[in-house]
Design a protein around this motif. Structure first.
Motif, PDB file in Angstrom:
ATOM      1  N   UNK A  71       0.829  -1.193   0.000  1.00  0.00           N
ATOM      2  CA  UNK A  71       0.000   0.000   0.000  1.00  0.00           C
ATOM      3  C   UNK A  71       0.868   1.250   0.000  1.00  0.00           C
ATOM      4  N   UNK A  72       0.272   2.358  -0.408  1.00  0.00           N
ATOM      5  CA  UNK A  72       0.961   3.632  -0.329  1.00  0.00           C
ATOM      6  C   UNK A  72       1.109   4.061   1.118  1.00  0.00           C
ATOM      7  N   UNK A  73       2.046   4.973   1.361  1.00  0.00           N
ATOM      8  CA  UNK A  73       2.330   5.447   2.712  1.00  0.00           C
ATOM      9  C   UNK A  73       2.171   6.958   2.759  1.00  0.00           C
ATOM     10  N   UNK A  96       1.657   6.471   7.942  1.00  0.00           N
ATOM     11  CA  UNK A  96       0.484   5.588   7.951  1.00  0.00           C
ATOM     12  C   UNK A  96       0.325   4.947   6.579  1.00  0.00           C
ATOM     13  N   UNK A  97      -0.057   3.690   6.556  1.00  0.00           N
ATOM     14  CA  UNK A  97      -0.413   3.052   5.299  1.00  0.00           C
ATOM     15  C   UNK A  97      -1.781   3.539   4.839  1.00  0.00           C
ATOM     16  N   UNK A  98      -1.961   3.653   3.526  1.00  0.00           N
ATOM     17  CA  UNK A  98      -3.214   4.156   2.996  1.00  0.00           C
ATOM     18  C   UNK A  98      -4.388   3.218   3.247  1.00  0.00           C
ATOM     19  N   UNK A  99      -4.098   1.944   3.571  1.00  0.00           N
ATOM     20  CA  UNK A  99      -5.177   1.002   3.861  1.00  0.00           C
ATOM     21  C   UNK A  99      -5.526   0.956   5.344  1.00  0.00           C
ATOM     22  N   UNK A 100      -4.773   1.674   6.166  1.00  0.00           N
ATOM     23  CA  UNK A 100      -5.026   1.628   7.612  1.00  0.00           C
ATOM     24  C   UNK A 100      -6.308   2.368   7.958  1.00  0.00           C
ATOM     25  N   UNK A 101      -6.965   1.918   9.026  1.00  0.00           N
ATOM     26  CA  UNK A 101      -8.196   2.557   9.465  1.00  0.00           C
ATOM     27  C   UNK A 101      -7.963   4.017   9.843  1.00  0.00           C
ATOM     28  N   UNK A 102      -6.804   4.307  10.447  1.00  0.00           N
ATOM     29  CA  UNK A 102      -6.531   5.683  10.852  1.00  0.00           C
ATOM     30  C   UNK A 102      -6.468   6.623   9.649  1.00  0.00           C
ATOM     31  N   UNK A 148      -7.900   5.992   6.562  1.00  0.00           N
ATOM     32  CA  UNK A 148      -9.196   5.985   5.875  1.00  0.00           C
ATOM     33  C   UNK A 148     -10.266   6.724   6.672  1.00  0.00           C
ATOM     34  N   UNK A 149     -10.290   6.508   8.002  1.00  0.00           N
ATOM     35  CA  UNK A 149     -11.378   7.041   8.817  1.00  0.00           C
ATOM     36  C   UNK A 149     -11.081   8.400   9.446  1.00  0.00           C
ATOM     37  N   UNK A 150      -9.789   8.740   9.585  1.00  0.00           N
ATOM     38  CA  UNK A 150      -9.445   9.975  10.300  1.00  0.00           C
ATOM     39  C   UNK A 150      -8.696  10.964   9.404  1.00  0.00           C
ATOM     40  N   UNK A 151      -7.497  10.590   8.986  1.00  0.00           N
ATOM     41  CA  UNK A 151      -6.628  11.586   8.361  1.00  0.00           C
ATOM     42  C   UNK A 151      -7.014  11.930   6.924  1.00  0.00           C
ATOM     43  N   UNK A 152      -7.482  10.966   6.153  1.00  0.00           N
ATOM     44  CA  UNK A 152      -7.913  11.308   4.798  1.00  0.00           C
ATOM     45  C   UNK A 152      -9.141  12.213   4.815  1.00  0.00           C
ATOM     46  N   UNK A 153     -10.182  11.919   5.628  1.00  0.00           N
ATOM     47  CA  UNK A 153     -11.304  12.861   5.700  1.00  0.00           C
ATOM     48  C   UNK A 153     -10.893  14.245   6.190  1.00  0.00           C
ATOM     49  N   UNK A 154      -9.956  14.310   7.154  1.00  0.00           N
ATOM     50  CA  UNK A 154      -9.486  15.619   7.613  1.00  0.00           C
ATOM     51  C   UNK A 154      -8.754  16.352   6.494  1.00  0.00           C
TER      52      UNK A 154
END
Length: 342
Positions: free
Chosen positions: A126-128, A314-320, A322-328
């Motif tokens: 996955x991307x980082x 963070x890996x792009x597939x991680x919950x953190x 997907x659920x936190x940092x990408x939406x922010x």
């Protein structure tokens, strides 16, 4: 016309081994000194990457010559194995090669079974991303995420070790469970599941604390400084006592952030262990650095690491992500566009 390629390939079988010069990259590369046709020669051996052939990889698990379990705890299992590519010879006619096969292990195997989708994401390519976690983001987003992970029961394996139900024979050092003074300051030390337990240059131990109110380095406060120094001293003393050839200044201690699991633990590794992703900037935070930062922090004894900004990968597939940092990230971008359009 001279056969240059053929002549070059004919040299290696003529190599006569004399001594090992060095092993690096966690033992995957070895430099040998010897001779070829009575002239000095260096032979550098390095393990090639696993082939991507599905046929080959699909057959590996069933083709191992030997397999020795190093430990099992909850869904986690780890082994040393001999792939059978070279079979070590018995030292006499009456000797079995089973023991030498194990000591000749060329594979370290970790098994997670049954695994979850979270495990699959963690170990997938996955991307980082490099993210910035402010105190506010920690408080409002990351801390609730940590709590959800703990409540999902993903720490059973750690509690099994702490309470002596699993891996008790592997514990190198521990304060008597529940009997430390004060009672919430107990801890223990054991080999990390990624270490082969024999190569000291790649030594990797894990220190677990008994108390369950400390989830990560974010929970550490100025009042914990004496305790952290005590832990450091005890872990170094225990490690050098068990492995006398390792000196205190050959060890480094660090936390992971974000950690894989949310129960405070410390990694103890040999300084010769080559720094891969788990020791890189944005993942490993030195124990001494945390102590120093707490010492200079303004405020009373309850001032702590939850008040600082931390940056990590963070890996792009991680919950953190997907659920936190990408939406922010998307929210900030949208707000910037809206501001530009005013």
């Amino acid at each position: 016309m001279a056969d240059v390629k053929g002549d070059a390939e004919a040299l290696v079988p003529k190599f006569k081994f004399e001594r090992i010069l060095n092993q690096d990259q966690a033992g995957r590369r070895t430099s040998l000194h010897g001779t070829i046709e009575e002239q000095p020669a260096l032979l550098i051996l390095e393990r090639a990457s696993f082939p991507s052939s599905a046929d080959y990889l699909g057959a590996v698990a069933g083709s191992l010559r030997t397999l020795k379990n190093l430990g099992a705890n909850d869904i986690y299992h780890w082994y040393l194995a001999n792939s059978g590519s070279i079979k070590p010879a018995a030292t006499s006619e009456n000797d079995s090669t089973d023991d030498s096969d194990v000591s000749f292990a060329d594979l370290k195997i970790n098994l997670i079974w049954p695994c979850t989708e979270k495990h699959v994401k963690k170990y997938s390519k996955q991307g980082v991303r490099y993210v910035t976690e402010t105190p506010a983001i920690y408080r409002d987003h990351v801390r609730p995420y940590m709590q959800a992970q703990r409540e999902a029961g993903r720490l059973n394996w750690a509690f099994n070790i702490i309470e002596g139900r699993k891996e008790a024979e592997d514990v190198i050092y521990r304060t008597p469970f529940g009997q430390a003074e004060p009672a919430d300051e107990g801890f223990l030390l054991l080999p990390d599941l990624n270490w082969d337990r024999k190569t000291l240059d790649t030594l990797h131990l894990l220190g677990l604390v008994e108390r369950r109110d400390l989830w990560s380095l974010r929970d550490l406060r100025k009042k914990h400084i004496p305790w952290l120094r005590h832990i450091k001293t005890k872990f170094i003393e225990a490690t050098t006592a068990l492995y006398p050839t390792v000196e205190p200044d050959q060890l480094k201690l660090y936390f992971h952030y974000q950690p894989t699991y949310h129960h405070l633990h410390i990694h103890i590794v040999h300084v010769a262990l080559e720094a891969g992703a788990t020791q890189a900037v944005g993942k490993a935070v030195g124990l001494d650095s945390v102590i120093d930062q707490l010492e200079v922090m303004q405020g009373d004894d309850d001032a702590g690491m939850d008040a600082v900004t931390l940056c990590y990968t963070l890996g792009e597939a991680s919950d953190l992500w997907v659920d936190v940092f990408e939406p922010l990230k998307l929210k900030v971008a949208a707000e910037a566009i809206a501001e530009d359009q005013k």
